[in-house]
Design a protein around this motif. Structure first.
Motif, PDB file in Angstrom:
ATOM      1  N   TRP A 108       0.818  -1.215   0.000  1.00  0.00           N
ATOM      2  CA  TRP A 108       0.000   0.000   0.000  1.00  0.00           C
ATOM      3  C   TRP A 108       0.854   1.268   0.000  1.00  0.00           C
ATOM      4  O   TRP A 108       0.368   2.336   0.352  1.00  0.00           O
ATOM      5  CB  TRP A 108      -0.955   0.028   1.205  1.00  0.00           C
ATOM      6  CG  TRP A 108      -1.728  -1.228   1.427  1.00  0.00           C
ATOM      7  CD1 TRP A 108      -1.362  -2.282   2.226  1.00  0.00           C
ATOM      8  CD2 TRP A 108      -2.995  -1.589   0.868  1.00  0.00           C
ATOM      9  NE1 TRP A 108      -2.318  -3.269   2.194  1.00  0.00           N
ATOM     10  CE2 TRP A 108      -3.341  -2.868   1.362  1.00  0.00           C
ATOM     11  CE3 TRP A 108      -3.884  -0.946  -0.006  1.00  0.00           C
ATOM     12  CZ2 TRP A 108      -4.511  -3.516   1.006  1.00  0.00           C
ATOM     13  CZ3 TRP A 108      -5.057  -1.593  -0.356  1.00  0.00           C
ATOM     14  CH2 TRP A 108      -5.354  -2.852   0.155  1.00  0.00           C
ATOM     15  N   VAL A 206      -0.241  -1.618  -9.248  1.00  0.00           N
ATOM     16  CA  VAL A 206      -1.161  -0.480  -9.214  1.00  0.00           C
ATOM     17  C   VAL A 206      -0.623   0.538 -10.219  1.00  0.00           C
ATOM     18  O   VAL A 206      -0.024   1.547  -9.854  1.00  0.00           O
ATOM     19  CB  VAL A 206      -1.250   0.120  -7.800  1.00  0.00           C
ATOM     20  CG1 VAL A 206      -2.382   1.146  -7.740  1.00  0.00           C
ATOM     21  CG2 VAL A 206      -1.478  -0.968  -6.755  1.00  0.00           C
ATOM     22  N   ALA A 212      -7.342   3.546  -9.156  1.00  0.00           N
ATOM     23  CA  ALA A 212      -7.592   3.103  -7.781  1.00  0.00           C
ATOM     24  C   ALA A 212      -8.461   4.100  -7.041  1.00  0.00           C
ATOM     25  O   ALA A 212      -9.370   3.714  -6.279  1.00  0.00           O
ATOM     26  CB  ALA A 212      -6.258   2.918  -7.057  1.00  0.00           C
ATOM     27  N   GLU A 215     -12.103   3.721  -8.681  1.00  0.00           N
ATOM     28  CA  GLU A 215     -12.764   2.445  -8.392  1.00  0.00           C
ATOM     29  C   GLU A 215     -13.081   2.285  -6.905  1.00  0.00           C
ATOM     30  O   GLU A 215     -14.010   1.548  -6.542  1.00  0.00           O
ATOM     31  CB  GLU A 215     -11.884   1.282  -8.852  1.00  0.00           C
ATOM     32  CG  GLU A 215     -11.771   1.159 -10.359  1.00  0.00           C
ATOM     33  CD  GLU A 215     -10.972  -0.056 -10.810  1.00  0.00           C
ATOM     34  OE1 GLU A 215     -11.068  -0.420 -11.995  1.00  0.00           O
ATOM     35  OE2 GLU A 215     -10.264  -0.656  -9.955  1.00  0.00           O
ATOM     36  N   GLY A 216     -12.331   2.955  -6.048  1.00  0.00           N
ATOM     37  CA  GLY A 216     -12.553   2.797  -4.605  1.00  0.00           C
ATOM     38  C   GLY A 216     -13.508   3.797  -4.006  1.00  0.00           C
ATOM     39  O   GLY A 216     -13.743   3.783  -2.787  1.00  0.00           O
ATOM     40  N   LYS A 224     -10.492  -2.173  -2.131  1.00  0.00           N
ATOM     41  CA  LYS A 224     -10.515  -1.079  -3.103  1.00  0.00           C
ATOM     42  C   LYS A 224     -10.637   0.273  -2.406  1.00  0.00           C
ATOM     43  O   LYS A 224      -9.994   1.257  -2.815  1.00  0.00           O
ATOM     44  CB  LYS A 224     -11.657  -1.272  -4.100  1.00  0.00           C
ATOM     45  CG  LYS A 224     -11.412  -2.382  -5.109  1.00  0.00           C
ATOM     46  CD  LYS A 224     -12.409  -2.345  -6.254  1.00  0.00           C
ATOM     47  CE  LYS A 224     -12.037  -3.370  -7.313  1.00  0.00           C
ATOM     48  NZ  LYS A 224     -12.910  -3.298  -8.513  1.00  0.00           N
ATOM     49  N   LEU A 227      -7.263   1.004  -0.948  1.00  0.00           N
ATOM     50  CA  LEU A 227      -6.288   1.400  -1.965  1.00  0.00           C
ATOM     51  C   LEU A 227      -6.512   2.858  -2.376  1.00  0.00           C
ATOM     52  O   LEU A 227      -5.546   3.595  -2.620  1.00  0.00           O
ATOM     53  CB  LEU A 227      -6.402   0.487  -3.184  1.00  0.00           C
ATOM     54  CG  LEU A 227      -5.324   0.658  -4.260  1.00  0.00           C
ATOM     55  CD1 LEU A 227      -3.934   0.407  -3.683  1.00  0.00           C
ATOM     56  CD2 LEU A 227      -5.576  -0.281  -5.433  1.00  0.00           C
ATOM     57  N   ARG A 228      -7.749   3.273  -2.445  1.00  0.00           N
ATOM     58  CA  ARG A 228      -8.058   4.687  -2.742  1.00  0.00           C
ATOM     59  C   ARG A 228      -7.439   5.586  -1.675  1.00  0.00           C
ATOM     60  O   ARG A 228      -6.770   6.588  -1.994  1.00  0.00           O
ATOM     61  CB  ARG A 228      -9.570   4.886  -2.802  1.00  0.00           C
ATOM     62  CG  ARG A 228     -10.006   6.358  -2.904  1.00  0.00           C
ATOM     63  CD  ARG A 228     -11.524   6.443  -2.732  1.00  0.00           C
ATOM     64  NE  ARG A 228     -11.973   7.807  -2.483  1.00  0.00           N
ATOM     65  CZ  ARG A 228     -12.421   8.633  -3.425  1.00  0.00           C
ATOM     66  NH1 ARG A 228     -12.473   8.236  -4.686  1.00  0.00           N
ATOM     67  NH2 ARG A 228     -12.837   9.857  -3.116  1.00  0.00           N
ATOM     68  N   VAL A 273      -7.006  -5.022  -7.412  1.00  0.00           N
ATOM     69  CA  VAL A 273      -6.265  -4.210  -8.382  1.00  0.00           C
ATOM     70  C   VAL A 273      -6.618  -4.768  -9.757  1.00  0.00           C
ATOM     71  O   VAL A 273      -6.035  -5.743 -10.225  1.00  0.00           O
ATOM     72  CB  VAL A 273      -4.752  -4.260  -8.135  1.00  0.00           C
ATOM     73  CG1 VAL A 273      -4.017  -3.410  -9.179  1.00  0.00           C
ATOM     74  CG2 VAL A 273      -4.414  -3.759  -6.735  1.00  0.00           C
ATOM     75  N   HIS A 277      -5.870  -1.602 -14.847  1.00  0.00           N
ATOM     76  CA  HIS A 277      -4.625  -0.860 -14.621  1.00  0.00           C
ATOM     77  C   HIS A 277      -3.617  -1.157 -15.728  1.00  0.00           C
ATOM     78  O   HIS A 277      -3.045  -0.246 -16.333  1.00  0.00           O
ATOM     79  CB  HIS A 277      -4.029  -1.258 -13.259  1.00  0.00           C
ATOM     80  CG  HIS A 277      -4.722  -0.666 -12.096  1.00  0.00           C
ATOM     81  ND1 HIS A 277      -4.231   0.420 -11.405  1.00  0.00           N
ATOM     82  CD2 HIS A 277      -5.873  -1.005 -11.470  1.00  0.00           C
ATOM     83  CE1 HIS A 277      -5.039   0.726 -10.406  1.00  0.00           C
ATOM     84  NE2 HIS A 277      -6.052  -0.138 -10.424  1.00  0.00           N
TER      85      HIS A 277
END
Length: 329
Positions: A108, A206, A212, A215-216, A224, A227-228, A273, A277
């Motif tokens: 991350w 990523v 990211a 989508e999050g 998700k 990850l955002r 992910v 991407h």
């Protein structure tokens, strides 16, 4: 406790922070045993003609030396002053020059450590490469582009001191996992190609922090959403609307150029992910004439679990070998 030192501060000998040696399997050690009886042996010789004396055993067959028979040295090297600016170098002191593999861990951008990549590093050392297993400053230490800068500095340090580790500075690939895949592809598209870089590999990379982020936004998938948040933290806590230049710098597809190295990436079909991407990067690289291969595997495995899927590591290794041992001229 040993004190870390930077490459630029002291002589080459001070590059080394710590060292260790790993050895091959017992079978490999056995192949390095002497194939004849020592002349200084103190064992009692049987009397001539003694019927009870066992026959002299034939010498064992000569076995070709295994690359790791004599052990692979591992040294921890500093490429900067920060405690995270370290890499483990897996190499052999046999006078041979080998292609290099740079391994970049995930987490991350805010966690993780090179020790998580020990098994991967060892696997490539056993294949005969010089391996550089990199740590880098996390987003908790410094915002982007510190992580890319650290990766570039680690590579530059390795190339500058290549003879110390039997490394061919003009023949290497970079392999990154998850957030480390973002760094590997970011290095691969940096400027107009890095000297000596022959290929880039991303495992669940990523590639697009903006993807990211998008989508999050309202995803039911907790990973998700995480990850955002991690992408925002990488940008120094600043969102794309307020800090568009930073986000553009993080966005790998925007930096594709014709001298970039070929790329191989892998995703699971249903991991957080998404393969989108890599498809974005593939489209941009195709536009500038650079080859990219995107592999997909069934399931939800991400990063290291994906890499352990049956046959995937072997595909990656074969792809790397094709780039590093490709005939020149």
């Amino acid at each position: 406790m040993r004190t870390a030192v930077t490459v630029s501060a002291l002589a080459l000998a001070t590059l080394v922070i710590g060292s260790a040696t790993v050895h091959a399997s017992p079978a490999a050690h056995a192949s390095s045993a002497p194939s004849h009886t020592s002349a200084t042996s103190t064992a009692k010789k049987p009397a001539k003609g003694d019927p009870t004396s066992p026959p002299t055993p034939p010498p064992p067959p000569v076995v070709a030396p295994d690359p790791l028979v004599h052990g692979t040295d591992i040294k921890t090297i500093s490429y900067g002053s920060h405690v995270r600016q370290r890499m483990d170098v897996w190499y052999q002191s046999d006078g041979l020059t080998r292609p290099g593999i740079f391994v970049i861990h995930g987490g991350w951008w805010s966690s993780g450590d090179k020790k998580l990549m020990t098994a991967v590093s060892q696997s490539y050392a056993e294949l005969g490469y010089t391996v550089f297993n990199i740590n880098y400053r996390l987003s908790t230490d410094a915002p982007w582009p510190a992580q890319r800068t650290d990766t570039l500095d680690a590579i530059a340090t390795a190339r500058r001191h290549a003879p110390l580790w039997g490394f061919d500075p003009n023949n290497y690939v970079v392999v990154g996992f998850s957030a480390g895949g973002h760094l590997s592809t970011a290095v691969g598209t940096y400027k107009d190609g890095l000297p000596g870089l022959r290929g880039v590999v991303g495992i669940s990379p990523v590639v697009s922090p903006m993807t990211a982020y998008t989508e999050g936004a309202e995803s039911p998938d907790a990973n998700k959403r995480k990850l955002r948040t991690a992408a925002i933290k990488l940008a120094g806590g600043c969102g794309p609307a307020k800090c568009p230049k930073i986000w553009a710098s993080m966005e790998v597809p925007l930096h594709a150029s014709r001298r970039d190295a070929p790329v191989l990436t892998a995703h699971s079909e249903d991991e957080f992910v998404s393969v989108e991407h890599s498809l974005q990067l593939k489209t941009r690289l195709r536009q500038v004439g650079v080859d990219m291969t995107v592999l997909t595997e069934p399931g939800t495995g991400h990063s290291a679990p994906l890499y352990r899927m049956p046959g995937l590591a072997e595909q990656v290794q074969d792809w790397i070998a094709d780039r590093l041992f490709e005939p020149t001229g």
